[in-house]
Design an enzyme around this catalytic site. Structure first.
Site, PDB file in Angstrom:
ATOM      1  CG  ASP A 124       3.175   0.149  -5.273  1.00 43.41           C
ATOM      2  OD1 ASP A 124       4.057   0.522  -3.947  1.00 43.41           O
ATOM      3  OD2 ASP A 124       2.397   0.864  -5.463  1.00 43.41           O
TER       4      ASP A 124
ATOM      5  CD  GLU B 188       3.152   1.354   0.802  1.00 42.67           C
ATOM      6  OE1 GLU B 188       3.816   2.408   0.381  1.00 42.67           O
ATOM      7  OE2 GLU B 188       2.437   1.900  -0.333  1.00 42.67           O
TER       8      GLU B 188
HETATM    9  C1  AAO Z   1       9.184   8.072  -9.268  1.00 40.86           C
HETATM   10  C2  AAO Z   1       9.998  10.503  -8.581  1.00 40.86           C
HETATM   11  C3  AAO Z   1       9.557  11.380  -8.584  1.00 40.86           C
HETATM   12  C4  AAO Z   1       8.669  10.832  -9.920  1.00 40.86           C
HETATM   13  C5  AAO Z   1       7.539   9.862 -10.171  1.00 40.86           C
HETATM   14  C6  AAO Z   1       7.324  10.117 -11.295  1.00 40.86           C
HETATM   15  O1  AAO Z   1      10.993   9.402  -7.508  1.00 40.86           O
HETATM   16  O2  AAO Z   1       9.873  12.505  -8.670  1.00 40.86           O
HETATM   17  O3  AAO Z   1       7.794  12.078  -9.841  1.00 40.86           O
HETATM   18  O4  AAO Z   1       9.061   8.827 -10.341  1.00 40.86           O
HETATM   19  O5  AAO Z   1       8.134   9.656 -12.708  1.00 40.86           O
HETATM   20  C7  AAO Z   1       8.244   4.891  -6.015  1.00 40.86           C
HETATM   21  C8  AAO Z   1       9.612   5.603  -5.377  1.00 40.86           C
HETATM   22  C9  AAO Z   1       9.081   7.203  -5.776  1.00 40.86           C
HETATM   23  C10 AAO Z   1       8.839   6.610  -7.600  1.00 40.86           C
HETATM   24  C11 AAO Z   1       7.450   6.092  -8.135  1.00 40.86           C
HETATM   25  C12 AAO Z   1       7.672   5.754  -8.794  1.00 40.86           C
HETATM   26  O6  AAO Z   1       9.303   5.496  -3.712  1.00 40.86           O
HETATM   27  O7  AAO Z   1      10.180   7.543  -5.697  1.00 40.86           O
HETATM   28  O8  AAO Z   1       8.961   8.049  -7.743  1.00 40.86           O
HETATM   29  O9  AAO Z   1       8.258   4.779  -6.738  1.00 40.86           O
HETATM   30  O10 AAO Z   1       8.642   4.853  -9.709  1.00 40.86           O
HETATM   31  C13 AAO Z   1       3.825   7.522  -0.172  1.00 40.86           C
HETATM   32  C14 AAO Z   1       2.653   6.807  -0.427  1.00 40.86           C
HETATM   33  C15 AAO Z   1       3.119   5.234  -0.772  1.00 40.86           C
HETATM   34  C16 AAO Z   1       4.869   5.302  -1.793  1.00 40.86           C
HETATM   35  C17 AAO Z   1       5.395   6.176  -0.451  1.00 40.86           C
HETATM   36  C18 AAO Z   1       6.821   6.438  -1.579  1.00 40.86           C
HETATM   37  O11 AAO Z   1       1.256   6.311  -0.010  1.00 40.86           O
HETATM   38  O12 AAO Z   1       2.461   4.259  -1.022  1.00 40.86           O
HETATM   39  O13 AAO Z   1       4.741   7.231  -1.182  1.00 40.86           O
HETATM   40  N1  AAO Z   1       5.636   3.630  -1.413  1.00 40.86           N
HETATM   41  C19 AAO Z   1       5.053   3.118  -2.637  1.00 40.86           C
HETATM   42  C20 AAO Z   1       6.640   2.276  -2.392  1.00 40.86           C
HETATM   43  C21 AAO Z   1       7.261   2.518  -3.496  1.00 40.86           C
HETATM   44  C22 AAO Z   1       6.528   3.759  -5.270  1.00 40.86           C
HETATM   45  C23 AAO Z   1       5.172   3.891  -4.550  1.00 40.86           C
HETATM   46  C24 AAO Z   1       4.554   3.427  -4.100  1.00 40.86           C
HETATM   47  C25 AAO Z   1       4.468   4.156  -6.651  1.00 40.86           C
HETATM   48  O14 AAO Z   1       6.643   1.548  -1.916  1.00 40.86           O
HETATM   49  O15 AAO Z   1       8.576   2.174  -4.143  1.00 40.86           O
HETATM   50  O16 AAO Z   1       7.103   4.697  -5.013  1.00 40.86           O
HETATM   51  O17 AAO Z   1       3.972   2.798  -7.161  1.00 40.86           O
HETATM   52  C26 AAO Z   1       3.185  11.049   4.167  1.00 40.86           C
HETATM   53  C27 AAO Z   1       2.129   9.843   4.159  1.00 40.86           C
HETATM   54  C28 AAO Z   1       2.564   9.023   2.879  1.00 40.86           C
HETATM   55  C29 AAO Z   1       4.034   9.077   1.504  1.00 40.86           C
HETATM   56  C30 AAO Z   1       4.446   9.689   2.182  1.00 40.86           C
HETATM   57  C31 AAO Z   1       5.994  10.215   0.979  1.00 40.86           C
HETATM   58  O18 AAO Z   1       4.060  10.122   4.900  1.00 40.86           O
HETATM   59  O19 AAO Z   1       1.544   9.440   5.037  1.00 40.86           O
HETATM   60  O20 AAO Z   1       0.936   8.079   2.143  1.00 40.86           O
HETATM   61  O21 AAO Z   1       3.960   7.872   1.029  1.00 40.86           O
HETATM   62  O22 AAO Z   1       4.196  11.131   2.924  1.00 40.86           O
HETATM   63  O23 AAO Z   1       5.311  10.998   0.328  1.00 40.86           O
HETATM   64  C32 AAO Z   1       6.090  11.808   8.297  1.00 40.86           C
HETATM   65  C33 AAO Z   1       5.010  11.414   8.398  1.00 40.86           C
HETATM   66  C34 AAO Z   1       4.612  10.808   7.343  1.00 40.86           C
HETATM   67  C35 AAO Z   1       4.505  11.244   6.235  1.00 40.86           C
HETATM   68  C36 AAO Z   1       6.521  11.464   5.753  1.00 40.86           C
HETATM   69  C37 AAO Z   1       6.693  11.611   5.202  1.00 40.86           C
HETATM   70  O24 AAO Z   1       6.890  10.546   8.979  1.00 40.86           O
HETATM   71  O25 AAO Z   1       4.604  10.783   9.598  1.00 40.86           O
HETATM   72  O26 AAO Z   1       2.615  10.027   7.629  1.00 40.86           O
HETATM   73  O27 AAO Z   1       6.812  12.075   6.900  1.00 40.86           O
HETATM   74  O28 AAO Z   1       6.151  12.864   4.749  1.00 40.86           O
END
Ligand code: AAO
Length: 512
Positions: free
Chosen positions: A212, A248
């Protein structure tokens, strides 16, 4: 001797890219948020008999419990310790699942959350899935133990301590992702704790890991950790077998980090795949299925033997992560089945099928404010079992896409055509396309708003075949439409744009 050494070296190099699935099994399914007891039963009653290679499971280690007022699915991405008790079950249930699944040749792939612990605002107490005490503010996780020395707080150079700019690789690796306490993976102590956790899982019998948030870890640190991993348990796997690793890393281009930085460690998620396929099948931006002729590296994707591919994942099916609105999900079931059909027929990448729970989407300003809703659960927050209905579909809010006939039969199709080349492409210049896999399988899509009636060269031996999309072969009968391949390998396909599923697939194991 030299040859032997060379073979060993090649074996070691290729190892972490090999999914370790049993021969003839070519896909895994993500049973998102399922309980260990249910997964064990599903391996025995469904996944084994239907040729699934394995299961990606939700994170098995202790995590925070968030009640606000109901428990979100994402609490499992906030580790508290590496004890094996989670919302899906305890240590003993986990071991039982691994043993039972392995015994029917369906292997377990663990979602390993090793980049961070819980969020900085996670508070203090024992609101964790095994009841271990922790104090997020003090960076104290005694059940590991980790203390303030083990986090990157001092290393991150943004004012907020958070990732502020994805163009800056240092921020992405050294700062906090959505406030999650970022582990200092350059420390031997931290590396050893993580390797111990993963090795415990290997010894129990898992076949590999999803890393992850791999993008948020330095490839060099991951390399050291993976080098510490033991070989797989020889009760089920060959001597010297290495854990399968898929990382990931979201890379749609234009950011500071690229997927290729991670190829030395294992496979990598190809997020362009689902984003582009969704755009094509939805016919957005002038895209057509005819353009899929050179799908794969020809579309700027990573090399096939490094790619882990999927139509949607647990994040982007609900607007988290990346991919945006083009992503196809079970909510668009007709298009979704076509997307899965295309992915499973096409040779590119190692394929993962999603199996979801549904929730009531509620859009406010273009965002689904119910994106946090957890799996079906009782009033005490514990996850409900997955009930199986007489028609073999799942009850409650469990969607079980992997049990949809069209998807399950395409998982089998992929097994049947394994190793065969992409062949006999045909298109009408628009959204009617077809292709085969050597002389073992052929698939035809009609994503136009008009009828398809075409005689196509399939490459298959002559005979009657059962279309495994509209039905399937049952004994000597076919519950769907029949397709006749003549002595020259040609067959006439008629697919209405109004068909429940506007595509058809035949393969040699569905010959009547
Ligand atoms: C939760 C709450 C938060 C709080 C946190 C701590 O929602 O508000 O701050 O707890 O209390 C999952 C949930 C999160 C959750 C977290 C912890 O999705 O909402 O937070 O558990 O409980 C990035 C990462 C990627 C991640 C993804 C969700 O790079 O690794 O965000 N995925 C994994 C898991 C996921 C998990 C985590 C990681 C954490 O699969 O389930 O989170 O363990 C850009 C970047 C990406 C980035 C995205 C989103 O993407 O490139 O790397 O992903 O932004 O921030 C276009 C662009 C694209 C861009 C996208 C979105 O498509 O081309 O590049 O827009 O802007």
């Amino acid at each position: 001797m030299k040859l032997l050494l060379l073979l060993v070296a090649v074996g070691l190099c290729s190892a972490q890219y090999n999914p370790n699935t049993r021969s003839g099994r070519t896909s895994i399914v993500h049973l998102f948020e399922w309980r260990w007891d249910d997964i064990a039963a599903e391996c025995e009653r469904y996944l084994g008999p239907n040729g699934f290679g394995g299961v990606q499971i939700s994170p098995p280690n202790e995590h925070i419990t968030v009640t606000s007022p109901w428990r979100p699915w994402w609490e499992r991405y906030q580790p508290i310790s590496y004890k094996l008790c989670s919302r899906s079950g305890n240590d003993q249930q986990f071991r039982d699942m691994v043993t039972r699944c392995n015994n029917v040749g369906v292997y377990i792939y663990v979602d390993a959350v090793i980049n961070h612990m819980c969020g900085a605002g996670g508070g203090e107490g024992t609101h964790s899935s095994c009841g271990s005490y922790f104090n997020a503010g003090a960076r104290n996780f005694p059940a590991v133990p980790f203390s303030s020395w083990d986090f990157n707080d001092g290393k991150c150079r943004t004012g907020s301590g958070e990732i502020e700019n994805y163009g800056d690789a240092y921020q992405v690796r050294d700062c906090r992702l959505v406030s999650l306490l970022d582990l200092a993976l350059e420390k031997d102590y931290v590396r050893d704790k993580i390797a111990d956790f993963l090795n415990t899982l290997i010894d129990i019998g898992v076949a590999g890991f999803r890393f992850d948030a791999a993008k948020h870890m330095w490839p060099g640190d991951l390399k050291v950790i993976t080098d510490k991993l033991r070989n797989l348990n020889t009760q089920w796997f060959p001597n010297g077998a290495r854990p399968f690793i898929f990382q990931e890393v979201i890379d749609l281009g234009g950011e500071g980090i690229s997927t290729s930085e991670y190829f030395g460690i294992g496979r990598v998620t190809e997020f362009k795949y689902g984003a582009k396929l969704g755009t094509v099948i939805r016919k957005w931006n002038g895209e057509k299925m005819a353009y899929l002729r050179n799908w794969g590296e020809g579309w700027g994707f990573m090399p096939s033997d490094r790619a882990l591919v999927f139509v949607d994942n647990h994040d982007n099916q609900r607007g988290h992560g990346a991919g945006g609105a083009s992503i196809l999900t079970f909510y668009d079931s007709r298009l979704y089945k076509m997307g899965l059909g295309f992915m499973l027929a096409h040779p590119y990448g190692f394929t993962r099928v999603m199996s979801s729970f549904s929730w009531d989407r509620y859009w406010v300003d273009g965002k689904d404010v119910n994106d946090w809703i957890g799996p079906p659960s009782y009033s005490d927050g514990s996850t409900k079992p997955v009930p199986i209905k007489p028609d073999t579909t799942c009850g409650d809010r469990w969607v079980c896409e992997h049990r949809w006939r069209q998807i399950r039969n395409m998982v089998i199709f992929r097994n049947v055509v394994d190793g065969q080349p992409f062949s006999n492409w045909w298109d009408n210049g628009s959204n009617q396309v077809a292709f085969g896999r050597g002389n073992r399988g052929f698939i035809v899509f009609n994503n136009n708003d008009w009828h398809l009636d075409a005689t196509l060269y399939t490459g298959l031996p002559s005979g009657s075949y059962c279309d495994v999309i509209s039905g399937q072969k049952e004994g000597d009968c076919c519950s769907g439409r029949q397709i006749y391949v003549d002595g020259n390998g040609n067959a006439r396909f008629q697919i209405s744009n109004n068909d429940e599923d506007p595509f058809a697939a035949i393969h040699v194991d569905a010959k009547l």
